[in-house]
Motif scaffolding. Structure first.
Motif, PDB file in Angstrom:
ATOM      1  N   PHE A  65       1.222  -0.482 -15.313  1.00 25.73           N
ATOM      2  CA  PHE A  65       2.065  -1.606 -14.942  1.00 25.73           C
ATOM      3  C   PHE A  65       1.243  -2.773 -14.429  1.00 25.73           C
ATOM      4  N   LEU A  66       0.177  -2.468 -13.701  1.00 25.19           N
ATOM      5  CA  LEU A  66      -0.646  -3.497 -13.075  1.00 25.19           C
ATOM      6  C   LEU A  66      -2.120  -3.302 -13.417  1.00 25.19           C
ATOM      7  N   ASP A  67      -2.788  -4.406 -13.730  1.00 24.52           N
ATOM      8  CA  ASP A  67      -4.241  -4.363 -13.839  1.00 24.52           C
ATOM      9  C   ASP A  67      -4.848  -4.072 -12.468  1.00 24.52           C
ATOM     10  N   CYS A  68      -6.001  -3.450 -12.467  1.00 21.75           N
ATOM     11  CA  CYS A  68      -6.691  -3.187 -11.197  1.00 21.75           C
ATOM     12  C   CYS A  68      -6.979  -4.491 -10.461  1.00 21.75           C
ATOM     13  N   SER A  69      -7.268  -5.559 -11.193  1.00 24.02           N
ATOM     14  CA  SER A  69      -7.565  -6.837 -10.548  1.00 24.02           C
ATOM     15  C   SER A  69      -6.370  -7.362  -9.769  1.00 24.02           C
ATOM     16  N   SER A  70      -5.169  -7.075 -10.215  1.00 26.03           N
ATOM     17  CA  SER A  70      -3.976  -7.481  -9.471  1.00 26.03           C
ATOM     18  C   SER A  70      -3.808  -6.620  -8.227  1.00 26.03           C
ATOM     19  N   GLN A  71      -4.016  -5.327  -8.383  1.00 34.30           N
ATOM     20  CA  GLN A  71      -3.874  -4.412  -7.251  1.00 34.30           C
ATOM     21  C   GLN A  71      -4.898  -4.701  -6.151  1.00 34.30           C
ATOM     22  N   GLU A  72      -6.027  -5.251  -6.529  1.00 37.30           N
ATOM     23  CA  GLU A  72      -7.094  -5.570  -5.579  1.00 37.30           C
ATOM     24  C   GLU A  72      -7.111  -7.053  -5.210  1.00 37.30           C
ATOM     25  N   GLY A  73      -6.065  -7.782  -5.587  1.00 35.73           N
ATOM     26  CA  GLY A  73      -6.080  -9.229  -5.483  1.00 35.73           C
ATOM     27  C   GLY A  73      -5.966  -9.794  -4.091  1.00 35.73           C
ATOM     28  N   ALA A  74      -5.428  -9.027  -3.155  1.00 34.22           N
ATOM     29  CA  ALA A  74      -5.261  -9.512  -1.774  1.00 34.22           C
ATOM     30  C   ALA A  74      -5.753  -8.444  -0.806  1.00 34.22           C
ATOM     31  N   GLY A  75      -6.193  -8.872   0.360  1.00 34.51           N
ATOM     32  CA  GLY A  75      -6.641  -7.914   1.367  1.00 34.51           C
ATOM     33  C   GLY A  75      -7.951  -7.257   0.999  1.00 34.51           C
ATOM     34  N   SER A  76      -8.061  -5.971   1.300  1.00 35.72           N
ATOM     35  CA  SER A  76      -9.319  -5.236   1.122  1.00 35.72           C
ATOM     36  C   SER A  76      -9.080  -3.955   0.337  1.00 35.72           C
ATOM     37  N   LEU A  77     -10.063  -3.561  -0.428  1.00 36.34           N
ATOM     38  CA  LEU A  77      -9.984  -2.305  -1.155  1.00 36.34           C
ATOM     39  C   LEU A  77     -10.168  -1.137  -0.184  1.00 36.34           C
ATOM     40  N   TRP A  78      -9.221  -0.234  -0.163  1.00 41.25           N
ATOM     41  CA  TRP A  78      -9.387   1.024   0.571  1.00 41.25           C
ATOM     42  C   TRP A  78     -10.088   2.015  -0.354  1.00 41.25           C
ATOM     43  N   PHE A  79      -9.445   2.324  -1.495  1.00 42.11           N
ATOM     44  CA  PHE A  79     -10.118   3.164  -2.479  1.00 42.11           C
ATOM     45  C   PHE A  79      -9.415   3.057  -3.828  1.00 42.11           C
ATOM     46  N   ARG A  80     -10.199   3.264  -4.876  1.00 42.47           N
ATOM     47  CA  ARG A  80      -9.643   3.484  -6.195  1.00 42.47           C
ATOM     48  C   ARG A  80      -9.354   4.973  -6.332  1.00 42.47           C
ATOM     49  N   ASP A  81      -8.275   5.287  -6.992  1.00 40.74           N
ATOM     50  CA  ASP A  81      -7.737   6.640  -7.029  1.00 40.74           C
ATOM     51  C   ASP A  81      -8.765   7.757  -7.191  1.00 40.74           C
ATOM     52  N   THR A  82      -9.559   7.715  -8.256  1.00 36.76           N
ATOM     53  CA  THR A  82     -10.408   8.853  -8.591  1.00 36.76           C
ATOM     54  C   THR A  82     -11.519   9.115  -7.579  1.00 36.76           C
ATOM     55  N   SER A  83     -11.765   8.180  -6.680  1.00 35.40           N
ATOM     56  CA  SER A  83     -12.793   8.399  -5.660  1.00 35.40           C
ATOM     57  C   SER A  83     -12.288   9.290  -4.524  1.00 35.40           C
ATOM     58  N   ARG A  84     -10.964   9.479  -4.436  1.00 34.69           N
ATOM     59  CA  ARG A  84     -10.404  10.242  -3.317  1.00 34.69           C
ATOM     60  C   ARG A  84      -9.406  11.322  -3.734  1.00 34.69           C
ATOM     61  N   THR A  85      -8.821  11.227  -4.901  1.00 34.95           N
ATOM     62  CA  THR A  85      -7.749  12.153  -5.263  1.00 34.95           C
ATOM     63  C   THR A  85      -8.283  13.529  -5.633  1.00 34.95           C
ATOM     64  N   ASP A  86      -7.419  14.526  -5.508  1.00 38.71           N
ATOM     65  CA  ASP A  86      -7.762  15.891  -5.915  1.00 38.71           C
ATOM     66  C   ASP A  86      -8.084  15.913  -7.399  1.00 38.71           C
ATOM     67  N   GLY A  87      -9.213  16.533  -7.736  1.00 42.32           N
ATOM     68  CA  GLY A  87      -9.609  16.629  -9.130  1.00 42.32           C
ATOM     69  C   GLY A  87     -10.003  15.313  -9.747  1.00 42.32           C
ATOM     70  N   ARG A  88     -10.183  14.279  -8.902  1.00 41.58           N
ATOM     71  CA  ARG A  88     -10.534  12.942  -9.377  1.00 41.58           C
ATOM     72  C   ARG A  88      -9.525  12.438 -10.417  1.00 41.58           C
ATOM     73  N   GLU A  89      -8.262  12.753 -10.158  1.00 39.69           N
ATOM     74  CA  GLU A  89      -7.202  12.360 -11.080  1.00 39.69           C
ATOM     75  C   GLU A  89      -6.793  10.903 -10.851  1.00 39.69           C
ATOM     76  N   PRO A  90      -6.524  10.167 -11.937  1.00 34.51           N
ATOM     77  CA  PRO A  90      -6.014   8.799 -11.777  1.00 34.51           C
ATOM     78  C   PRO A  90      -4.540   8.822 -11.376  1.00 34.51           C
ATOM     79  N   LEU A  91      -4.083   7.740 -10.769  1.00 31.86           N
ATOM     80  CA  LEU A  91      -2.690   7.606 -10.358  1.00 31.86           C
ATOM     81  C   LEU A  91      -2.012   6.548 -11.215  1.00 31.86           C
ATOM     82  N   SER A  92      -1.023   6.960 -11.994  1.00 35.30           N
ATOM     83  CA  SER A  92      -0.219   5.978 -12.706  1.00 35.30           C
ATOM     84  C   SER A  92       0.623   5.211 -11.698  1.00 35.30           C
ATOM     85  N   HIS A  93       1.263   4.132 -12.159  1.00 31.47           N
ATOM     86  CA  HIS A  93       2.080   3.332 -11.248  1.00 31.47           C
ATOM     87  C   HIS A  93       3.205   4.168 -10.657  1.00 31.47           C
ATOM     88  N   ASN A  94       3.690   5.106 -11.391  1.00 32.95           N
ATOM     89  CA  ASN A  94       4.740   5.994 -10.898  1.00 32.95           C
ATOM     90  C   ASN A  94       4.186   7.021  -9.922  1.00 32.95           C
TER      91      ASN A  94
END
Length: 285
Positions: free
Chosen positions: A239-268
């Motif tokens: 639904f959203l480009d990463c650049s939009s999700q990171e467009g304001a504030g500060s990056l906490w983490f991108r999904d695969t750096s913290r999720t179990d099994g390094r799984e990506p997170l869809s918008h849902n």
């Protein structure tokens, strides 16, 4: 860790202050008109898991507002301000963590950016520790552009965006660029937000019928997001480009750096109990 750039003394001071505070958490939904966001948007297993991180697990609220409106509308930011104020007052909350998803981040950012707009905003800002923005649509999405142009996307994306409502109109990329340069804080070249705005970014969509992880949050929804991902950057949550999700504030983490099994997170999946996201948010409280 969010404190990695702060001095040790400041970290210890904040830790002590937070430990003595009455902490609460608010869950703020995305583009939709909600009357039961607990069951229809977040799901109870997600909310109940996250609130285990509170000293008093009853100090939580699931927001139900009409986020099909422009972010500043009384039915959007006004409703959010009203429900947060009641929550703060009724529970004597002194330390508020706000968890937003998608367009909910824009509505919350409007409050943080415009303290003189509404008499309720300053107290909300003062009580807020920080915002955890899950898949924030801070720079809008090309999919909103397509919907508002009335192409075949309108029918194809109605299930995701809610057709041609004001919130979708607002999330067109050119419109968000204007708001970010004028009314909203936290983007490049603009003043910082008064409180931390930490982004959790979804980077991909995976939908293999042979992979059980693809079913988290609903296989059908994830499949739809994989289709829409074809119109987005290679780094996107469907639904959203990463650049939009990171467009304001500060990056906490991108999904695969913290999720179990390094799984990506869809918008849902970024609003559901998928791949340990709930535990990360729980520990953050």
């Amino acid at each position: 860790m969010k404190f990695k750039n702060l001095g040790t003394s400041l970290f210890l001071l904040l830790t002590v202050c937070t430990a003595s505070a009455n902490t609460g958490v608010a869950f703020v939904h995305g583009t939709s008109k909600q009357t039961d966001a607990l069951n229809d948007y977040w799901k109870s297993e997600m909310v109940n898991s996250v609130r285990q991180g509170l000293s008093n697990q009853n100090n939580y609220i699931v927001i139900n507002c009409d986020f099909e409106q422009f972010m500043w509308d009384a039915r959007a930011a006004g409703c959010l301000a009203d429900q947060l104020t009641q929550f703060i007052n009724n529970k004597n909350i002194t330390d508020l963590v706000v968890i937003t998803h998608s367009n909910g981040a824009n509505v919350m950012r409007w409050i943080l950016s415009n303290p003189t707009w509404d008499s309720r905003y300053p107290d909300i800002i003062n009580k807020t520790r920080w915002v955890n923005a899950l898949a924030a649509s801070s720079k809008g999405t090309p999919l909103a552009n397509a919907v508002m142009q009335g192409t075949v996307f309108e029918a194809a994306l109605g299930w995701l965006l809610g057709y041609q409502n004001d919130a979708v109109r607002m999330q067109q990329t050119s419109w968000m660029a204007y708001y970010n340069s004028t009314w909203l804080l936290g983007t490049a070249g603009r003043p910082a937000l008064p409180k931390g705005f930490w982004n959790v970014v979804g980077t991909d969509v995976e939908t293999s019928i042979f992979d059980g992880d693809s079913y988290c949050g609903g296989y059908g929804l994830n499949l739809g997001l994989e289709i829409t991902q074809a119109w987005l950057d290679s780094c996107s949550d469907g639904f959203l480009d990463c650049s939009s999700q990171e467009g304001a504030g500060s990056l906490w983490f991108r999904d695969t750096s913290r999720t179990d099994g390094r799984e990506p997170l869809s918008h849902n999946q970024s609003r559901r109990r998928c791949f340990g996201l709930d535990v990360i948010l729980r520990n953050d409280l």
